[in-house]
Scaffold this motif. Structure first.
Motif, PDB file in Angstrom:
ATOM      1  N   GLY A  23      40.322  70.188 -52.934  1.00  0.00           N
ATOM      2  CA  GLY A  23      40.230  71.539 -52.410  1.00  0.00           C
ATOM      3  C   GLY A  23      38.916  72.214 -52.760  1.00  0.00           C
ATOM      4  N   LEU A  24      37.903  71.407 -53.110  1.00  0.00           N
ATOM      5  CA  LEU A  24      36.605  71.963 -53.497  1.00  0.00           C
ATOM      6  C   LEU A  24      35.532  71.778 -52.428  1.00  0.00           C
ATOM      7  N   GLY A  25      35.719  70.811 -51.533  1.00  0.00           N
ATOM      8  CA  GLY A  25      34.677  70.456 -50.579  1.00  0.00           C
ATOM      9  C   GLY A  25      34.170  71.618 -49.744  1.00  0.00           C
ATOM     10  N   LEU A  26      35.074  72.384 -49.152  1.00  0.00           N
ATOM     11  CA  LEU A  26      34.655  73.483 -48.284  1.00  0.00           C
ATOM     12  C   LEU A  26      34.037  74.635 -49.072  1.00  0.00           C
ATOM     13  N   ALA A  27      34.482  74.839 -50.300  1.00  0.00           N
ATOM     14  CA  ALA A  27      33.858  75.858 -51.146  1.00  0.00           C
ATOM     15  C   ALA A  27      32.410  75.476 -51.444  1.00  0.00           C
ATOM     16  N   ILE A  28      32.184  74.191 -51.680  1.00  0.00           N
ATOM     17  CA  ILE A  28      30.833  73.696 -51.934  1.00  0.00           C
ATOM     18  C   ILE A  28      29.976  73.846 -50.678  1.00  0.00           C
ATOM     19  N   VAL A  29      30.545  73.481 -49.529  1.00  0.00           N
ATOM     20  CA  VAL A  29      29.825  73.613 -48.259  1.00  0.00           C
ATOM     21  C   VAL A  29      29.370  75.052 -48.042  1.00  0.00           C
ATOM     22  N   LYS A  30      30.281  76.006 -48.210  1.00  0.00           N
ATOM     23  CA  LYS A  30      29.927  77.410 -47.982  1.00  0.00           C
ATOM     24  C   LYS A  30      28.839  77.865 -48.944  1.00  0.00           C
ATOM     25  N   SER A  31      28.930  77.430 -50.201  1.00  0.00           N
ATOM     26  CA  SER A  31      27.921  77.806 -51.186  1.00  0.00           C
ATOM     27  C   SER A  31      26.548  77.276 -50.802  1.00  0.00           C
ATOM     28  N   PHE A  32      26.488  76.028 -50.351  1.00  0.00           N
ATOM     29  CA  PHE A  32      25.210  75.429 -49.958  1.00  0.00           C
ATOM     30  C   PHE A  32      24.664  76.056 -48.669  1.00  0.00           C
ATOM     31  N   VAL A  33      25.556  76.336 -47.723  1.00  0.00           N
ATOM     32  CA  VAL A  33      25.118  76.983 -46.479  1.00  0.00           C
ATOM     33  C   VAL A  33      24.510  78.349 -46.795  1.00  0.00           C
ATOM     34  N   LYS A  34      25.202  79.128 -47.608  1.00  0.00           N
ATOM     35  CA  LYS A  34      24.726  80.468 -47.958  1.00  0.00           C
ATOM     36  C   LYS A  34      23.412  80.405 -48.725  1.00  0.00           C
ATOM     37  N   ALA A  35      23.295  79.439 -49.661  1.00  0.00           N
ATOM     38  CA  ALA A  35      22.083  79.319 -50.469  1.00  0.00           C
ATOM     39  C   ALA A  35      20.862  79.001 -49.616  1.00  0.00           C
ATOM     40  N   ASN A  36      21.082  78.375 -48.452  1.00  0.00           N
ATOM     41  CA  ASN A  36      19.979  78.026 -47.562  1.00  0.00           C
ATOM     42  C   ASN A  36      19.827  79.000 -46.397  1.00  0.00           C
ATOM     43  N   GLY A  37      20.421  80.192 -46.535  1.00  0.00           N
ATOM     44  CA  GLY A  37      20.232  81.256 -45.560  1.00  0.00           C
ATOM     45  C   GLY A  37      21.066  81.118 -44.302  1.00  0.00           C
ATOM     46  N   GLY A  38      22.116  80.272 -44.349  1.00  0.00           N
ATOM     47  CA  GLY A  38      22.934  80.059 -43.170  1.00  0.00           C
ATOM     48  C   GLY A  38      24.277  80.762 -43.236  1.00  0.00           C
ATOM     49  N   GLN A  39      25.064  80.548 -42.196  1.00  0.00           N
ATOM     50  CA  GLN A  39      26.414  81.099 -42.113  1.00  0.00           C
ATOM     51  C   GLN A  39      27.357  80.012 -41.622  1.00  0.00           C
ATOM     52  N   ILE A  40      28.622  80.101 -42.018  1.00  0.00           N
ATOM     53  CA  ILE A  40      29.621  79.132 -41.575  1.00  0.00           C
ATOM     54  C   ILE A  40      30.887  79.854 -41.143  1.00  0.00           C
ATOM     55  N   THR A  41      31.471  79.414 -40.042  1.00  0.00           N
ATOM     56  CA  THR A  41      32.740  79.951 -39.553  1.00  0.00           C
ATOM     57  C   THR A  41      33.625  78.782 -39.129  1.00  0.00           C
ATOM     58  N   VAL A  42      34.896  79.076 -38.923  1.00  0.00           N
ATOM     59  CA  VAL A  42      35.826  78.037 -38.492  1.00  0.00           C
ATOM     60  C   VAL A  42      36.799  78.617 -37.480  1.00  0.00           C
ATOM     61  N   SER A  43      37.151  77.833 -36.482  1.00  0.00           N
ATOM     62  CA  SER A  43      38.206  78.183 -35.540  1.00  0.00           C
ATOM     63  C   SER A  43      39.122  76.979 -35.421  1.00  0.00           C
ATOM     64  N   SER A  44      40.402  77.224 -35.168  1.00  0.00           N
ATOM     65  CA  SER A  44      41.344  76.113 -35.141  1.00  0.00           C
ATOM     66  C   SER A  44      42.567  76.459 -34.313  1.00  0.00           C
ATOM     67  N   ASN A  45      43.136  75.424 -33.675  1.00  0.00           N
ATOM     68  CA  ASN A  45      44.407  75.547 -32.974  1.00  0.00           C
ATOM     69  C   ASN A  45      45.079  74.176 -32.979  1.00  0.00           C
TER      70      ASN A  45
END
Length: 239
Positions: free
Chosen positions: A205-227
């Motif tokens: 349960g850590l992978g996506l938290a790490i992804v968001k941290s790295f995206v933010k640190a590099n000036g990016g944004q991340i979103t998710v949509s699902s159905n």
């Protein structure tokens, strides 16, 4: 009152540093026996093949052990990365990067020899432009999102879309998997959180938290949509 506030802030900072140091020490201690086990398995496998003793039974079980070792390695790496995140934003070392060959390299290195023979498909649109990004962070972003796309889906392989917009690069990772319950989406990037329909799958349960941290640190944004048809993770970085 000011002194009490400062003291509280300092104490909290010291506690975070101690927790981060403990996590780092503990995970490094785990990595030593894991590496020793992995090396011993490799030597055993080589010796059995050389002596023509590698029967299907042994090959199957040695392969299973190696897969579990890789899972354990990834878990330890995730915990170690999370420990560094506790102390603050990750330090970035940006490089000018052409994303398309980088993505193809990630595909060949990590996802080209899957037992289920599924492949990652890559599409490109727009005029290619380089971005400035930490390549270690980018590799972690790609591997985490793509691994999840494979893990939580079946049938056709996931899709990685690179869309070069006017002012930013848009990266989408799409799957046709089990989807994410709507009530869980807002917690998805929280450390150790796992969606209600994903608890039967291995992971920390850590992978996506790490992804968001790295995206933010590099000036990016991340979103998710699902159905019910699957999930789409969208990451954007400015040029």
């Amino acid at each position: 009152m000011l002194n009490a506030t400062n003291s509280h802030t300092t104490g909290k900072a010291n506690l975070l540093e101690m927790r981060s140091a403990f996590i780092s020490l503990a995970t490094h201690e785990f990595k030593t026996p894991i590496s020793a086990i992995s090396s011993s398995i490799e030597l055993l496998e080589t010796k059995m093949q050389r002596d023509e003793l590698m029967l299907p039974f042994y090959e199957r079980n040695l392969s299973r052990i190696k897969e579990e070792i890789d899972i354990l390695k990834n878990m330890v790496d995730d915990i170690l990365t999370t420990g560094s995140m506790v102390a603050g934003n990750p330090v970035t070392q940006p490089e000018v990067t052409d994303i398309l060959p980088f993505a193809r390299m990630i595909r060949e290195q990590y996802f080209s020899q899957r037992a289920d023979r599924r492949r990652l498909h890559i599409t490109v649109s727009g005029r290619r432009r380089n971005i400035s990004i930490d390549n270690t962070h980018l590799a972690s972003i790609f591997t985490n999102l793509i691994s999840n796309a494979f893990k939580y889906s079946s049938g056709p392989g996931p899709l990685l879309c690179l869309h070069y917009r006017k002012d930013q690069l848009c990266i989408k990772v799409k799957d046709n998997g089990i989807g994410i319950p709507e009530k869980d989406i807002r917690f998805l990037f929280t450390p150790f959180f796992r969606a209600g329909n994903a608890i039967h799958k291995e992971g920390t349960g850590l992978g996506l938290a790490i992804v968001k941290s790295f995206v933010k640190a590099n000036g990016g944004q991340i979103t998710v949509s699902s159905n019910e048809a699957g999930s789409v993770f969208t990451v954007t970085f400015p040029y």
